[in-house]
Motif scaffolding. Sequence first.
Motif, PDB file in Angstrom:
ATOM      1  N   HIS A 251     -25.352  -9.898  54.877  1.00  0.00           N
ATOM      2  CA  HIS A 251     -26.132  -9.056  55.785  1.00  0.00           C
ATOM      3  C   HIS A 251     -27.514  -8.779  55.192  1.00  0.00           C
ATOM      4  CE1 HIS A 251     -26.946  -6.122  58.910  1.00  0.00           C
ATOM      5  NE2 HIS A 251     -27.348  -5.286  57.964  1.00  0.00           N
ATOM      6  N   GLU A 252     -27.587  -8.555  53.903  1.00  0.00           N
ATOM      7  CA  GLU A 252     -28.890  -8.328  53.270  1.00  0.00           C
ATOM      8  C   GLU A 252     -29.780  -9.562  53.430  1.00  0.00           C
ATOM      9  OE1 GLU A 252     -27.634  -7.411  49.335  1.00  0.00           O
ATOM     10  OE2 GLU A 252     -27.279  -5.280  49.748  1.00  0.00           O
ATOM     11  N   GLU A 253     -29.181 -10.747  53.293  1.00  0.00           N
ATOM     12  CA  GLU A 253     -29.942 -11.982  53.476  1.00  0.00           C
ATOM     13  C   GLU A 253     -30.391 -12.120  54.933  1.00  0.00           C
ATOM     14  OE1 GLU A 253     -31.748 -15.169  51.605  1.00  0.00           O
ATOM     15  OE2 GLU A 253     -30.471 -13.646  50.689  1.00  0.00           O
ATOM     16  N   ARG A 285     -18.991  -0.649  59.281  1.00  0.00           N
ATOM     17  CA  ARG A 285     -19.135   0.444  58.308  1.00  0.00           C
ATOM     18  C   ARG A 285     -20.324   0.208  57.385  1.00  0.00           C
ATOM     19  NH1 ARG A 285     -13.435  -0.163  57.520  1.00  0.00           N
ATOM     20  NH2 ARG A 285     -13.892  -1.051  55.463  1.00  0.00           N
ATOM     21  N   GLN A 286     -20.529  -1.037  56.991  1.00  0.00           N
ATOM     22  CA  GLN A 286     -21.601  -1.343  56.042  1.00  0.00           C
ATOM     23  C   GLN A 286     -22.988  -1.243  56.662  1.00  0.00           C
ATOM     24  OE1 GLN A 286     -20.550  -5.280  54.731  1.00  0.00           O
ATOM     25  NE2 GLN A 286     -19.390  -4.550  52.956  1.00  0.00           N
ATOM     26  N   THR A 287     -23.102  -1.671  57.914  1.00  0.00           N
ATOM     27  CA  THR A 287     -24.419  -1.849  58.521  1.00  0.00           C
ATOM     28  C   THR A 287     -24.754  -0.812  59.585  1.00  0.00           C
ATOM     29  OG1 THR A 287     -23.645  -3.303  60.301  1.00  0.00           O
ATOM     30  CG2 THR A 287     -24.119  -4.322  58.170  1.00  0.00           C
ATOM     31  N   GLY A 288     -23.739  -0.177  60.160  1.00  0.00           N
ATOM     32  CA  GLY A 288     -23.995   0.729  61.272  1.00  0.00           C
ATOM     33  C   GLY A 288     -24.360  -0.003  62.552  1.00  0.00           C
ATOM     34  N   GLU A 289     -24.229  -1.334  62.545  1.00  0.00           N
ATOM     35  CA  GLU A 289     -24.586  -2.145  63.709  1.00  0.00           C
ATOM     36  C   GLU A 289     -23.341  -2.503  64.530  1.00  0.00           C
ATOM     37  OE1 GLU A 289     -27.615  -3.013  64.529  1.00  0.00           O
ATOM     38  OE2 GLU A 289     -28.739  -2.508  62.699  1.00  0.00           O
ATOM     39  N   ARG A 290     -23.543  -2.790  65.815  1.00  0.00           N
ATOM     40  CA  ARG A 290     -22.465  -3.315  66.636  1.00  0.00           C
ATOM     41  C   ARG A 290     -22.123  -4.724  66.166  1.00  0.00           C
ATOM     42  NH1 ARG A 290     -24.888  -4.678  71.031  1.00  0.00           N
ATOM     43  NH2 ARG A 290     -24.343  -6.876  71.164  1.00  0.00           N
ATOM     44  N   VAL A 291     -20.851  -5.048  66.116  1.00  0.00           N
ATOM     45  CA  VAL A 291     -20.403  -6.380  65.706  1.00  0.00           C
ATOM     46  C   VAL A 291     -19.564  -6.972  66.832  1.00  0.00           C
ATOM     47  CG1 VAL A 291     -19.090  -7.711  64.022  1.00  0.00           C
ATOM     48  CG2 VAL A 291     -20.420  -5.720  63.268  1.00  0.00           C
ATOM     49  N   ASP A 292     -19.942  -8.151  67.303  1.00  0.00           N
ATOM     50  CA  ASP A 292     -19.211  -8.813  68.381  1.00  0.00           C
ATOM     51  C   ASP A 292     -18.044  -9.612  67.810  1.00  0.00           C
ATOM     52  OD1 ASP A 292     -20.952  -7.988  70.541  1.00  0.00           O
ATOM     53  OD2 ASP A 292     -22.426  -9.365  69.695  1.00  0.00           O
ATOM     54  N   ILE A 293     -16.936  -9.662  68.549  1.00  0.00           N
ATOM     55  CA  ILE A 293     -15.749 -10.404  68.138  1.00  0.00           C
ATOM     56  C   ILE A 293     -15.363 -11.365  69.253  1.00  0.00           C
ATOM     57  CG2 ILE A 293     -13.359 -10.244  67.362  1.00  0.00           C
ATOM     58  CD1 ILE A 293     -13.852  -7.398  66.545  1.00  0.00           C
ATOM     59  N   ALA A 294     -15.099 -12.624  68.888  1.00  0.00           N
ATOM     60  CA  ALA A 294     -14.659 -13.630  69.861  1.00  0.00           C
ATOM     61  C   ALA A 294     -13.374 -14.259  69.356  1.00  0.00           C
ATOM     62  CB  ALA A 294     -15.727 -14.699  70.070  1.00  0.00           C
ATOM     63  N   GLY A 311     -28.640 -12.773  73.133  1.00  0.00           N
ATOM     64  CA  GLY A 311     -29.111 -11.469  72.671  1.00  0.00           C
ATOM     65  C   GLY A 311     -29.808 -11.515  71.327  1.00  0.00           C
ATOM     66  N   ASP A 312     -29.865 -10.344  70.669  1.00  0.00           N
ATOM     67  CA  ASP A 312     -30.503 -10.273  69.353  1.00  0.00           C
ATOM     68  C   ASP A 312     -29.693  -9.426  68.377  1.00  0.00           C
ATOM     69  OD1 ASP A 312     -30.862  -7.754  70.362  1.00  0.00           O
ATOM     70  OD2 ASP A 312     -33.043  -7.720  70.131  1.00  0.00           O
ATOM     71  N   SER A 313     -28.394  -9.225  68.655  1.00  0.00           N
ATOM     72  CA  SER A 313     -27.559  -8.444  67.750  1.00  0.00           C
ATOM     73  C   SER A 313     -27.337  -9.227  66.458  1.00  0.00           C
ATOM     74  CB  SER A 313     -26.221  -8.093  68.408  1.00  0.00           C
ATOM     75  OG  SER A 313     -25.534  -9.264  68.783  1.00  0.00           O
ATOM     76  N   HIS A 314     -26.838  -8.520  65.434  1.00  0.00           N
ATOM     77  CA  HIS A 314     -26.760  -9.111  64.102  1.00  0.00           C
ATOM     78  C   HIS A 314     -25.603 -10.093  63.922  1.00  0.00           C
ATOM     79  CE1 HIS A 314     -29.590  -5.886  63.196  1.00  0.00           C
ATOM     80  NE2 HIS A 314     -29.750  -6.370  61.972  1.00  0.00           N
ATOM     81  N   TRP A 315     -24.371  -9.678  64.251  1.00  0.00           N
ATOM     82  CA  TRP A 315     -23.194 -10.427  63.802  1.00  0.00           C
ATOM     83  C   TRP A 315     -22.213 -10.746  64.918  1.00  0.00           C
ATOM     84  CZ3 TRP A 315     -22.825 -12.815  59.310  1.00  0.00           C
ATOM     85  CH2 TRP A 315     -23.627 -12.364  58.232  1.00  0.00           C
ATOM     86  N   LEU A 316     -21.635 -11.938  64.805  1.00  0.00           N
ATOM     87  CA  LEU A 316     -20.505 -12.365  65.627  1.00  0.00           C
ATOM     88  C   LEU A 316     -19.391 -12.801  64.678  1.00  0.00           C
ATOM     89  CD1 LEU A 316     -19.201 -13.272  68.365  1.00  0.00           C
ATOM     90  CD2 LEU A 316     -20.268 -15.512  67.970  1.00  0.00           C
ATOM     91  N   VAL A 317     -18.179 -12.280  64.876  1.00  0.00           N
ATOM     92  CA  VAL A 317     -17.022 -12.676  64.070  1.00  0.00           C
ATOM     93  C   VAL A 317     -16.073 -13.450  64.982  1.00  0.00           C
ATOM     94  CG1 VAL A 317     -15.152 -11.908  62.580  1.00  0.00           C
ATOM     95  CG2 VAL A 317     -17.289 -10.608  62.655  1.00  0.00           C
ATOM     96  N   ALA A 318     -15.622 -14.616  64.528  1.00  0.00           N
ATOM     97  CA  ALA A 318     -14.753 -15.461  65.355  1.00  0.00           C
ATOM     98  C   ALA A 318     -13.735 -16.154  64.464  1.00  0.00           C
ATOM     99  CB  ALA A 318     -15.581 -16.487  66.124  1.00  0.00           C
ATOM    100  N   VAL A 319     -12.747 -16.767  65.088  1.00  0.00           N
ATOM    101  CA  VAL A 319     -11.758 -17.542  64.341  1.00  0.00           C
ATOM    102  C   VAL A 319     -12.159 -19.013  64.442  1.00  0.00           C
ATOM    103  CG1 VAL A 319      -9.310 -18.059  64.023  1.00  0.00           C
ATOM    104  CG2 VAL A 319     -10.013 -15.790  64.748  1.00  0.00           C
ATOM    105  N   GLN A 320     -11.766 -19.706  65.513  1.00  0.00           N
ATOM    106  CA  GLN A 320     -12.179 -21.103  65.652  1.00  0.00           C
ATOM    107  C   GLN A 320     -12.941 -21.354  66.947  1.00  0.00           C
ATOM    108  OE1 GLN A 320      -9.251 -24.139  64.723  1.00  0.00           O
ATOM    109  NE2 GLN A 320      -8.080 -22.710  63.495  1.00  0.00           N
ATOM    110  N   MET A 321     -13.193 -20.318  67.723  1.00  0.00           N
ATOM    111  CA  MET A 321     -13.841 -20.509  69.026  1.00  0.00           C
ATOM    112  C   MET A 321     -15.276 -20.999  68.896  1.00  0.00           C
ATOM    113  SD  MET A 321     -12.452 -17.589  71.580  1.00  0.00           S
ATOM    114  CE  MET A 321     -13.182 -18.471  72.944  1.00  0.00           C
ATOM    115  N   VAL A 322     -15.901 -20.792  67.731  1.00  0.00           N
ATOM    116  CA  VAL A 322     -17.283 -21.237  67.553  1.00  0.00           C
ATOM    117  C   VAL A 322     -17.391 -22.297  66.468  1.00  0.00           C
ATOM    118  CG1 VAL A 322     -19.323 -19.899  68.182  1.00  0.00           C
ATOM    119  CG2 VAL A 322     -17.486 -18.774  67.076  1.00  0.00           C
ATOM    120  N   SER A 323     -16.291 -23.001  66.206  1.00  0.00           N
ATOM    121  CA  SER A 323     -16.318 -24.001  65.139  1.00  0.00           C
ATOM    122  C   SER A 323     -17.048 -25.269  65.558  1.00  0.00           C
ATOM    123  CB  SER A 323     -14.896 -24.346  64.692  1.00  0.00           C
ATOM    124  OG  SER A 323     -14.171 -24.944  65.741  1.00  0.00           O
TER     125      SER A 323
END
Length: 550
Positions: A251-253, A285-294, A311-323
């Motif tokens: 996230h810092e990067e 918790r670390q960033t205070g930002e909304r995190v999207d999950i797919a 959009g322009d949000s920071h993070w998307l967490v996925a399993v294999q849907m975006v592989s």
Amino acid sequence: MRLRKWQEDGLRRFLGAQGDFLVVATPGAGKTTFAVQAAKAMFDRSEISNIIVIVPTAHLRGQWESAASREGIKLDSNFVNKNQQVARDYDGVVATYQSVAASPILWRKLACDPRKPTLVILDEVHHAGDAENLAWGTALGTAFGDAYRRLSLSGTPFRSDGKAIPFLNYDAARRVVPDINYDYGMALQDQEVVRPVAFPAMDGEARWRFASEHPVAQKLSETDPTTIAAALKAALAPTGEWIPSVLLRAHEELELMRMDKPDCGGLVVATDQASAHAYAEILRRQTGERVDIAVSDDPAASDVIKAFGKGDSHWLVAVQMVSEGVDIPRIGVIVYATRIRTEMFFRQVVGRCVRKQGDEDDMCARVFIPSISQLLAFAAAVERTVDAVLADEESKVRRSTGEGEGTDRAKPRIPEVIGSSAAAHAFTINSGDAFDEEELLHARRLGQQAGLPPGTEASAIARLLRLTGSSAKPGATPEPQVEQTLSERKKEIRNLIKRKVGQFSRMTRKPHSHIHSELNKAFGERSIDQATAETLSERLVILDRWIADA
């Protein structure tokens, strides 16, 4: 539409050929554009009157419909098998491999009518060779064996079992023979198609144990084939310290990169849905930002991916849907937090961040990886040709299918996770070269002095310094390795003991206090808090025996 040179050359070869045709091209190179232009040319020449596109995931159906629509080709992306027929105002249909496998005879009727010549496009066709999807390959042969033309697309045409992928050609050594090959290494040389990628390799200590054995602690960089799986499971466990520290560093990067590119986004690829939700909560918790999950269980997952891409949000967490296949060019940072360790999947994940956003995009993407030998080798070789990878994969297939070896395999043991240390940056891989933390700190400092943008990848600067003979590293301070204290180690083992006592209590209905009392007597200790690290380990072994005998 202006085509790239590889697309123009490939289109001429496809239109001048007959029968099956395979295009191997890196993510971001324009496989979909090539296929749409091929279909358009065949429609214009009245060579076909129907098109069927088959994709691995439902999310890709909408992407294909939109891409075809821009060239005047109307595809029905909502077709389901029970419809039986496609409405007459469509030029064709886009469906999934699962749909074909569920009703291959229906798809044979849709694709093989001689009065309606059909082009069948098989996107990411390597899926039909997956061991878990053998039914797909059989169904494809039934459904499309007599279609007028078949165009197969893939960025990673590797077999994961000993069987051939339908409709592909193989040489005498059983390697796939593409009709067009435009891989990542080729595209990187063109400098207008894909971004370069740097791989920060994150080390750290993982701690686990197997039933009836004492705990093991090992750095990820020191693992071998017998311990990699267990160490990786422990490092990726959201209850430890390793994965939260990697997510924070990533996230810092990302924040540095967003100073130059405000919509730059990050992707975390998780092993399973439970881990995906846990990682998303850590990031929140670390960033205070909304995190999207797919995740696949969420019916709105495709909408989540689309919204994140626009959009322009920071993070998307996925399993294999975006592989693979999913087009989100704004992704610039990836955390590889999955236990999958095949080169095919690794390259598919890397492909999510290599697509350029226009000619002015000079960003270097970052993929954070655990510092284990397999992933380091994949990262160092990511720019090599597909032909070289195919040769390696075929060799692995022969070994894995038991050629020249016995077929007996030991039953895998399941490790119990104890914990993990905070991650430490070991080095970063860029274009096959490794740059340690000291060299990167020096390069970043020189970049700041030269007025380079804050998000400039330090390994790119370090690589330039090496090429110019200026890679001295005076005064740099590498990040310290934090060792686990005895108190911390004993606390982790006590927590595991308490979980096992709870399990044994449920099995025998003995109170927790009675079980702890028996363990205390066995070692002559008044309580678990007075136990040594050695006797804590022995308590685990005894509990395993009690549970096995219960």
